[in-house]
Design an enzyme around this catalytic site. Structure first.
Site: not given
Length: 599
Positions: A214, A529
């Site tokens: 984060h 991906c």
């Protein structure tokens, strides 16, 4: 959101530099260049003594811990209020993080474990927190998924907050620092990052942390140059030293000389020019020089990454990892909870397609909410994970499919199933899909109209059986990260063998080509991906294999698009054939670089 170039700034403190120039290497997690005075944060998880609690004082000690929990909840609520004053991209990151912290403070493994240790081991609350944190960290160690492994940072940050509240240690903010200050610390938490005003803070560097956490995500949202995982940082910098942070190459220079500062300034200007060029490509279609159209989508870990995807000009979400809904909680999310989360994402994409991958969690990817369904595995990568877990727990699979169907009433969705290795597995998933369609239709619940059902090709078995699998599904998604790992039998998280992990190995390339050709013959779409999709170095090779749909991290979209615009697809096809004729990864890499330099 600031661009990388806007985050690049050189604000050099006007202080004499008499100490020698020192260079340190880390991970560049948020691009940009900044030079300024250092502010060293002397903080970490506080070193606390361990002492015994007598039996008649156990209730009081648990009450003291609960008071610290209550204070932490109040502090997080205050941070939530502050989040509303931040830019939306940053506010979104912080809201998700703080919601997760509040969940962990409401009866999570951390809180329950601390209380149990206080009572059973008769130790003080601070020591119980550190012991419990160590146990949780061991459970997370060695995970192959960097995002999920990084969740321990959340537990560590919350543990630090609890210990500080127990010991009444202060929490240091960054207001009042000189303009252009560079924050230096052993660890910088997302909460720390939220306190950094980009108008005042030039950037930051820390000894701990990685690109998937984060803190890194928020640094990128704020446009703050950042370097994490800097070895040897402890004690090397003093407050007031002039330091240079290079968030592009992952460098930190202490006491840079004039020549170094001049070199960084030249690179900063080059960054600005490049970012201006890339920004102009946002609305430009990815079409090669000879007219081949490529769709560029984004991989999303968390809902609050959507603004980054839209800012990058993504044409949809090619891979939405659904694991975020199962983390930091004691029970699996209900169908309704999943529907609300997915509905917000689908609506937020404003008509662009969203491909939702069903749960890919196993004993190596911990979700405490699934504890009753997962037992330890000798080899987690080969154990009960992904579709295997879903088929073993039909209620979990059906709830997730129902939520995706309901979210599909608000925009186009596709269902993607991980770790498929046989046609029989697809048939079982399709039965669950048909069952949920019938159930929701009977209840007159609005749902998606026949959403495509696709599979991940991420094992050699699936790639080699792609012709048969293509007849049983509506699309393929090539997961080249796991495909490389399983093909080469190499765990890239194991430092002893990670250097052998090579997506350019001839076997990996041939499997990609075989699966792509199988999809084309069956007339179904195929998306890639894995990490290679977001690296412009490999774009010509992938186009040469026939791939016309790539999904990647948001920052990579404009770079890959720029590469496509400069390519000739027919030349890329001939290039790919030459690569497939090679027998060594080194030769393949040299041919790729030669082709890139010549186009």
């Amino acid at each position: 959101m600031k661009t990388e170039a806007e985050g690049a700034r050189l604000a050099v403190a006007e202080v004499p530099n008499e100490r020698p120039e020192q260079h340190f290497k880390g991970l560049g997690v948020s691009a940009g260049i900044a030079v300024g005075p250092a502010h060293v944060v002397e903080r970490g998880l506080i070193d606390v003594p361990e002492y015994r609690i007598e039996s008649d004082a156990l209730d009081a000690e648990i009450a003291r811990f609960r008071e610290a929990v209550s204070l932490s909840v109040s502090q997080i609520h205050s941070l939530q209020a502050k989040a509303e004053t931040l830019p939306e991209e940053v506010a979104g990151q912080l809201r998700y993080l703080l919601d997760a912290h509040l969940l962990m403070l409401s009866g999570s493994r951390l809180v329950r474990g601390v209380e149990a240790r206080i009572r059973n081991a008769r130790i003080n609350a601070e020591a119980a927190i550190q012991v419990q944190l160590s146990e949780i960290a061991q459970a997370f160690a060695g995970m192959e998924d960097s995002y999920l492994a990084g969740k321990i940072d959340d537990v560590r940050e919350l543990s630090g907050r609890l210990v500080r509240n127990l010991t009444r240690a202060g929490y240091q903010a960054f207001s009042g620092l000189p303009s252009g200050t560079i924050i230096i610390a052993e660890e910088i938490t997302p909460a720390d990052t939220a306190l950094m005003d980009p108008a005042r803070i030039g950037g930051f560097a820390a000894a701990l942390g990685g690109a998937e956490g984060h803190t890194a995500i928020m640094a990128r949202s704020l446009g703050l140059p950042a370097v994490l995982g800097v070895a040897g940082l402890a004690g090397a910098v003093r407050s007031g030293d002039v330091v240079a942070v290079d968030g592009v190459r992952g460098g930190l220079v202490v006491n840079p000389g004039e020549a170094t500062i001049a070199r960084l300034e030249r690179r900063r200007r080059a960054l600005e020019r490049r970012e201006r060029q890339l920004a102009r490509l946002r609305r430009v279609a990815a079409v090669s020089r000879d007219g081949e159209r490529v769709t560029l989508q984004c991989n999303i870990e968390l809902p609050n990454e959507m603004p980054q995807a839209q800012e990058a000009g993504a044409e949809g979400i090619g891979l939405l990892r659904s694991e975020f809904m199962y983390m930091n909680r004691d029970q699996p999310p209900s169908e309704d909870e999943q529907y609300v989360a997915l509905k917000d994402i689908v609506e937020g994409m404003e008509g662009a397609p969203v491909t939702v991958r069903t749960l890919d969690v196993g004993s190596d990817k911990l979700a405490y909410s699934l504890g009753e369904h997962i037992t330890p595995s000798v080899n987690p990568a080969l154990g009960l994970r992904a579709v295997r877990l879903s088929l073993e727990t039909p209620a979990l699979l059906e709830a997730q499919i129902a939520a995706i169907l309901r979210a599909g009433a608000h925009g186009p969705v596709r269902i993607l199933v991980p770790m498929i290795t046989s046609v029989d597995e697809i048939r079982h998933v399709r039965k669950a899909l048909d069952k949920m369609v019938r159930r929701l239709t009977r209840r007159r619940v609005p749902i998606a109209d026949a959403p495509p059902l696709g599979i991940m090709i991420e094992t050699p078995g699936a790639a080699l059986a792609a012709d048969a699998l293509a007849e049983a599904c509506e699309f393929f998604s090539l997961g080249t990260n796991d495909l490389t790992m399983y093909t080469l039998a190499i765990d890239r998280g194991d430092e002893q063998v990670a250097h052998l992990y090579d997506p350019l190995h001839p076997a990996v390339l041939r499997l990609i080509r075989f699966a792509t050709d199988s999809a084309r013959r069956a007339g179904i779409p195929v998306n890639l991906c894995g990490e290679v999709a977001g690296n412009p170095r490999f774009t010509a090779m992938l186009m040469g294999f026939g791939l016309r749909d790539l999904s990647m991290a948001p920052p990579n979209v404009p770079r890959v698009k720029q590469r496509i615009l400069a390519l000739d697809a027919s030349a890329a096809s001939a290039h790919a054939e030459e690569l497939l004729s090679q027998s060594e990864a080194g030769a393949i890499g040299r041919l790729i670089d030669d082709f890139s330099n010549g186009t």
